[in-house]
Design an enzyme around this catalytic site. Structure first.
Site, mmCIF file in Angstrom:
data_model
loop_
_atom_site.group_PDB
_atom_site.id
_atom_site.type_symbol
_atom_site.label_atom_id
_atom_site.label_comp_id
_atom_site.label_asym_id
_atom_site.label_seq_id
_atom_site.Cartn_x
_atom_site.Cartn_y
_atom_site.Cartn_z
ATOM 1 N N LYS A 119 12.796 -17.002 -6.753
ATOM 2 C CA LYS A 119 12.741 -16.024 -7.853
ATOM 3 C C LYS A 119 11.826 -16.539 -8.946
ATOM 4 C CE LYS A 119 13.769 -13.194 -6.395
ATOM 5 N NZ LYS A 119 14.313 -12.889 -5.108
ATOM 6 N N GLU A 137 7.936 -16.748 -7.810
ATOM 7 C CA GLU A 137 7.197 -15.515 -7.506
ATOM 8 C C GLU A 137 6.913 -14.679 -8.749
ATOM 9 O OE1 GLU A 137 9.182 -12.750 -4.883
ATOM 10 O OE2 GLU A 137 11.111 -13.212 -5.751
ATOM 11 N N CYS A 185 0.845 -1.184 0.000
ATOM 12 C CA CYS A 185 0.000 0.000 0.000
ATOM 13 C C CYS A 185 0.887 1.242 0.000
ATOM 14 C CB CYS A 185 -0.947 0.107 1.179
ATOM 15 S SG CYS A 185 -2.130 -1.208 1.316
ATOM 16 N N ASN A 229 -2.507 2.851 5.556
ATOM 17 C CA ASN A 229 -1.705 1.634 5.410
ATOM 18 C C ASN A 229 -1.679 0.967 6.769
ATOM 19 O OD1 ASN A 229 -1.086 2.467 2.872
ATOM 20 N ND2 ASN A 229 1.068 2.943 3.295
ATOM 21 N N GLY A 230 -1.788 -0.361 6.790
ATOM 22 C CA GLY A 230 -1.743 -1.063 8.070
ATOM 23 C C GLY A 230 -3.040 -1.789 8.316
ATOM 24 N N TRP A 286 -3.020 -2.637 -1.534
ATOM 25 C CA TRP A 286 -2.763 -4.080 -1.571
ATOM 26 C C TRP A 286 -3.740 -4.644 -0.546
ATOM 27 C CZ3 TRP A 286 -1.184 -7.913 1.862
ATOM 28 C CH2 TRP A 286 -0.695 -9.095 1.288
ATOM 29 N N GLU A 344 16.894 -19.513 -3.134
ATOM 30 C CA GLU A 344 16.665 -18.200 -3.723
ATOM 31 C C GLU A 344 16.300 -18.327 -5.209
ATOM 32 O OE1 GLU A 344 15.996 -15.440 -2.698
ATOM 33 O OE2 GLU A 344 16.523 -14.007 -4.243
ATOM 34 N N ARG A 382 4.319 -0.896 -4.518
ATOM 35 C CA ARG A 382 3.967 -1.254 -3.147
ATOM 36 C C ARG A 382 2.565 -1.842 -3.029
ATOM 37 N NH1 ARG A 382 7.388 1.415 0.806
ATOM 38 N NH2 ARG A 382 5.905 0.613 2.278
ATOM 39 N N LYS A 434 5.794 -5.012 -2.687
ATOM 40 C CA LYS A 434 7.089 -4.776 -2.052
ATOM 41 C C LYS A 434 6.855 -4.294 -0.623
ATOM 42 C CE LYS A 434 11.523 -4.295 -3.288
ATOM 43 N NZ LYS A 434 12.223 -5.503 -3.748
ATOM 44 N N HIS A 450 15.620 -38.078 -0.143
ATOM 45 C CA HIS A 450 14.715 -38.405 0.966
ATOM 46 C C HIS A 450 13.284 -37.998 0.646
ATOM 47 C CE1 HIS A 450 18.137 -39.569 3.371
ATOM 48 N NE2 HIS A 450 18.736 -38.472 2.945
HETATM 49 C C1 F6R Z 1 11.428 -11.968 -2.736
HETATM 50 C C2 F6R Z 1 11.249 -10.833 -1.861
HETATM 51 C C3 F6R Z 1 10.704 -11.059 -0.499
HETATM 52 C C4 F6R Z 1 11.459 -10.181 0.518
HETATM 53 C C5 F6R Z 1 10.805 -10.306 1.901
HETATM 54 C C6 F6R Z 1 11.575 -9.509 2.934
HETATM 55 O O1 F6R Z 1 11.961 -11.599 -3.956
HETATM 56 O O2 F6R Z 1 11.501 -9.724 -2.237
HETATM 57 O O3 F6R Z 1 10.783 -12.407 -0.139
HETATM 58 O O4 F6R Z 1 12.785 -10.575 0.548
HETATM 59 O O5 F6R Z 1 9.492 -9.850 1.848
HETATM 60 O O6 F6R Z 1 11.637 -8.162 2.596
HETATM 61 P P1 F6R Z 1 12.704 -7.189 3.245
HETATM 62 O O7 F6R Z 1 14.048 -7.643 2.809
HETATM 63 O O8 F6R Z 1 12.354 -5.838 2.718
HETATM 64 O O9 F6R Z 1 12.529 -7.300 4.720
#
Ligand code: F6R
Length: 608
Positions: free
Chosen positions: A485, A488, A2, A100-101, A74, A481, A27, A603, A504
């Site tokens: 990637k 997502e 948001c 937001n929140g 969001w 990782e 966001r 994000k 296993h």
């Molecule tokens: C994946 C991704 C998320 C963040 C997670 C933590 O690509 O971006 O898994 O890594 O939400 O976010 P931060 O690092 O901002 O605490």
């Protein structure tokens, strides 16, 4: 997650607010809206979907006025519909709120307000705020907001306007970031610097419990008892160019390609070759203090949790201090063993992730020293930790974290070097680490130069429905990782496993339709990884191997090979991450996915 932006000044607010929303779209992007004071009252425009939907509405039906607030959502409470989009208004449409929140006691408050004659139109928790402010209003907006906020439990970053007190924006923060931007006879409120950096680089970061009142002539900050507060003005040290795509089709690709520079920026001025160590002045820890810790806890979420796993491996090997890695969301709700001799390392790109912040506060409460590895300058984790290492990777706009990950691993290597040299690392070993760190930017560039080849590979694998990523040692987290990637941004199911753990259970999945990505650089576990490659090959799996030199043992076992340069074991995940990011990126683009705004994601996860 948001985004909020607000403006008061002499310019027409509508276009400024839309521009700000576009910069915040990463966001949250399921609906958006604005509320503008039009000289007579509050006028709102809202739309479900992307900001462009709202823009179309505002172009067709503009609102004049020089004061307004806006929001990109969001969804948490209620579906992403126009009705649920912010701003939300009170019964008479005199008060508009963006938020937001999460208001945790919204159900009880809603019932109470309904019993007192208020009518609700949306399913959101936020609408409660508009009605509470209406119920408390007695001629002064900030007083009404304070009274309303005393009744709510939960987290908020809010901005409020009212036609009954029409010259001002009232903003307040509790657990959800908010800043004030200072211009020339104009002021902004925003959840994130990127919304306003085009107009001003002078900002005030609000703290939890702060309430700000902005009008054309200035701003003031008070607390929830209406006491005046003094907050320092900070200078934002990045500019608009850093939050624009700069010719790249997506922010994610731009950020992947920035990594030679960002990795270098993380190290800049921090390597001390003469002493074979690193200097991290922001740590705020003396050598004696660094020597005093009995244990280390690293806590983080998502990609940052993956870098934490790499950090665990580095720190244990080179400091001989026991290290535990904890998902922040789990740590905060159990009863962890933390003492004043615990060092708690908190890793977060945004510095605002709700679970990570709460975990850090819990560790502090229990006496630990906290160190934040954070990218966003001035973020809450950066401000509340006892010390820290800024990543200096610049703004990361792509929802999938890329450059922050590689910078986190480099920052962890610097911290390991610093602590290790005080304990178990010789000057010779320290010098090797420094040399390997200094070689990284050029090595990352070497991998980026193969982007075309990786794009070609993506073409061959874009229609697969499942992927397995396998690695060992430092590259088990790299496998996690790589899988994250891919899933997502492309919505392909992908799993990361320690390579030997495969037999296993996951080995049952392997057939000719299952691509298996092995992260197999020439490190200390390479021979072991070869055995795992053979196990996959024996079952008809198609192997894509990330290797670092000609390996005769892999001949005939591997369908495709991506070559990364040779480095020391602990830095291999930095180099392995780059082709994994590119592979995920190109597969997602070829499947027609919006890589910068993947579905359901946003994000900076500022809710639990
Ligand atoms: C994946 C991704 C998320 C963040 C997670 C933590 O690509 O971006 O898994 O890594 O939400 O976010 P931060 O690092 O901002 O605490």
């Amino acid at each position: 997650m948001c985004g909020i932006v607000g403006y008061v000044g002499s310019r027409i607010a509508g276009p400024l607010l839309l521009e700000g929303l576009k910069r915040l779209e990463y966001r949250g992007y399921d609906s958006a809206g604005v509320a503008i004071m039009n000289g007579k009252g509050v006028e709102t425009r809202k739309a479900a979907g992307k900001i462009s939907m709202l823009e179309t509405i505002m172009v067709g039906n503009p609102v004049a006025g020089t004061l307004g607030i806006a929001h990109t959502r969001w969804a948490t409470h209620g579906a992403p519909t126009t009705t649920n989009a912010h701003p939300h208004v009170d019964c008479k449409g005199n008060i508009a709120v963006v938020h937001n929140g999460i208001i945790e006691n919204s159900t009880a408050l809603r019932h109470w307000l309904e019993d007192n004659g208020h009518t609700f139109v949306s399913e959101t928790d936020t609408e409660v705020l508009a009605h509470l402010i209406e119920a408390s209003f007695d001629g002064n907006l900030e007083e009404a907001v304070i009274e309303a906020l005393h009744m709510v439990h939960g987290t908020y970053g809010i901005a409020v306007v009212s036609s009954l007190d029409p010259q001002k924006i009232v903003a307040a923060r509790m657990g959800s970031p908010l800043i004030i931007g200072l211009g020339e006879n104009e002021f902004y409120v925003a959840s994130d610097v990127s919304a306003i950096v085009e107009h001003t680089r002078q900002v005030v970061y609000l703290d939890d419990g702060d309430l700000a009142v902005l009008d054309r002539t200035g701003y003031r900050v008070i607390d929830l008892e209406a006491q005046e507060m003094t907050r320092t003005v900070s200078q934002v040290d990045w500019d608009l160019g850093q939050i624009e795509r700069g010719g790249f089709p997506h922010f994610m690709l731009k950020e992947i390609f920035e990594q030679p520079a960002t990795v270098e920026n993380t190290m800049r001025g921090r390597l001390l070759p003469a002493d074979s160590t690193a200097k991290l002045s922001g740590l705020n820890l003396s050598d004696d203090e660094l020597l005093s810790f009995d244990n280390i806890i690293i806590t983080a979420c998502g990609t940052s949790w993956h870098s934490a796993l790499i950090g665990e491996h580095m720190l244990e090997e080179m400091t001989r201090i026991p290290v535990e890695v904890e998902y922040a969301s789990e740590f905060r709700y159990r009863n962890p063993i933390v003492t004043p001799r615990t060092l708690c390392i908190v890793i977060s790109q945004s510095g605002e992730t709700a679970d990570t912040l709460a975990a850090m506060r819990e560790a502090k409460r229990r006496g630990a020293r906290t160190v934040g590895l954070v990218n966003v300058v001035g973020s809450t984790i950066a401000r509340e930790s006892d010390g820290g290492v800024y990543l200096h990777a610049g703004p990361e706009i792509g929802v999938a974290s890329t450059k922050a990950f590689t910078s986190q691993v480099v920052a962890l290597a610097l911290l390991t070097l610093r602590m290790g040299r005080l304990r178990a690392v010789s000057a010779v070993r320290g010098a090797e680490i420094i040399q390997a760190l200094m070689a990284l930017p050029a090595q990352v560039q070497e991998i980026l130069d193969q982007a075309e080849q990786i794009e070609h590979l993506a073409e061959q694998y874009k229609d697969n429905s499942n992927f397995l990523y396998l690695g060992r040692g430092f590259n088990f987290p790299a496998a996690l990782e790589g899988a994250l990637k891919l899933k997502e941004i492309s919505y392909i199911h992908a799993e990361g496993y320690p390579a030997a753990e495969m037999k296993h259970g996951p080995i049952a999945l392997i057939d000719s339709a299952m691509p298996v990505v092995f992260i197999a650089p020439h490190d200390s576990v390479f021979e072991k990884v070869v055995s795992n490659v053979q196990e996959v090959k024996a079952r008809g799996g198609r192997v894509i191997a990330i290797t670092s030199r000609d390996e005769p043992q892999l001949a005939g076992l591997v369908a495709h090979e991506i070559r990364i340069p040779q480095t020391i074991d602990m830095l291999t995940p930095v180099l392995a991450a780059v082709p994994l990011q590119l592979l995920a990126y190109y597969i997602a683009v070829k499947r027609g996915c919006n890589v910068d705004q993947p579905r359901n994601l946003a994000k900076s996860v500022t809710v639990e």
